[in-house]
Scaffold this active site. Structure first.
Site: not given
Length: 246
Positions: A142, A155
């Site tokens: 990400s 995350y």
């Protein structure tokens, strides 16, 4: 659905929706036989498989939790039995639970770690022993790993681990002619990304790239198709696909 062998075979984890479905459809359009994986929604996986066939590919639906090594091994077995082998593994499956670090529920963090980190290890370990010569393994990181956005600490930590796994596996597969790369999307208009965000937050994130929009799943699928097909000299990299967010 077909059980015939084809030229190239791809397994897409998390292929039942969002970016995974776009990847599965794109690879189907490129002529792949695509195994569409799901963890919880078989009907969506069947719809994605139908879309793969509509795009020109062959399809198979497989299920299982990516952090369960026995389920993953059985899934790979099923794909090999159906299509004769595996050339490309694209691991899009993951979860995102956001909170400021001081308020992060450690049970949520453990869930993300199990799915995003252990799941990547389990799938990549299986792929490392099965992907055929000339193939590719594509993991999903990400852009928040480098953007350092508030509320994303747990995350982003799980996706930073994916970066490390990917770069090391690429070196460990020396001599196999198998590439290993990660795709790191930026803000992308998927249900996973949009869930729970007020419109103001969505608009702010959409304004971050110089292209002044959110990414679309098809934008990410384009990069995956590049890594799965012609990009034989791209290896051990994290490819940021985010419209220029820095």
């Amino acid at each position: 659905m077909t059980t015939a062998q084809t030229t190239r075979v791809a397994l897409v984890t998390g292929g039942s929706g969002g970016i995974g479905r776009a990847v599965a459809e794109r690879l189907g359009a490129d002529g792949f036989a695509v195994a569409v994986h799901y963890a919880g929604n078989a009907e969506r996986a069947k719809e994605a498989a139908a879309a793969v066939e509509a795009a020109g590919g062959r399809s198979l639906v497989v299920g299982g939790y990516v952090a369960d090594e026995q389920a993953v091994a059985a899934m790979f077995d099923e794909v090999e039995q159906a299509f004769g082998g595996i050339d490309v593994v694209v691991h899009t499956a993951g979860i995102m639970l956001l909170a400021p670090l001081a308020e992060l529920d450690l049970d949520d963090f453990d869930r993300m770690h199990r799915t995003n980190v252990r799941g990547t290890i389990v799938v990549a370990r299986e792929a490392a022993g099965r992907v055929r010569t000339g193939g590719a393994i594509v993991t999903f990181s990400s852009s928040v790993v480098k953007l350092a956005l508030p509320t994303y600490a747990g995350y982003a930590a799980s996706k930073g681990a994916v970066d490390a796994i990917t770069m090391i596996l690429a070196k460990e597969l020396r001599g196999r002619d198998v590439t290993v790369n990660a795709v790191a999307p930026g803000p992308t208009a998927t249900p996973l990304f949009l869930e729970g965000k007020p419109q103001e937050a969505v608009d702010r994130l959409a304004s971050m790239p110089p292209l002044e929009r959110l990414g679309e799943p098809a934008d990410i699928a384009e990069a995956v198709a590049f890594l799965a097909g012609p990009a034989r000299w791209v290896n051990g990299q994290v490819l940021y696909v985010n419209g220029g967010v820095a």
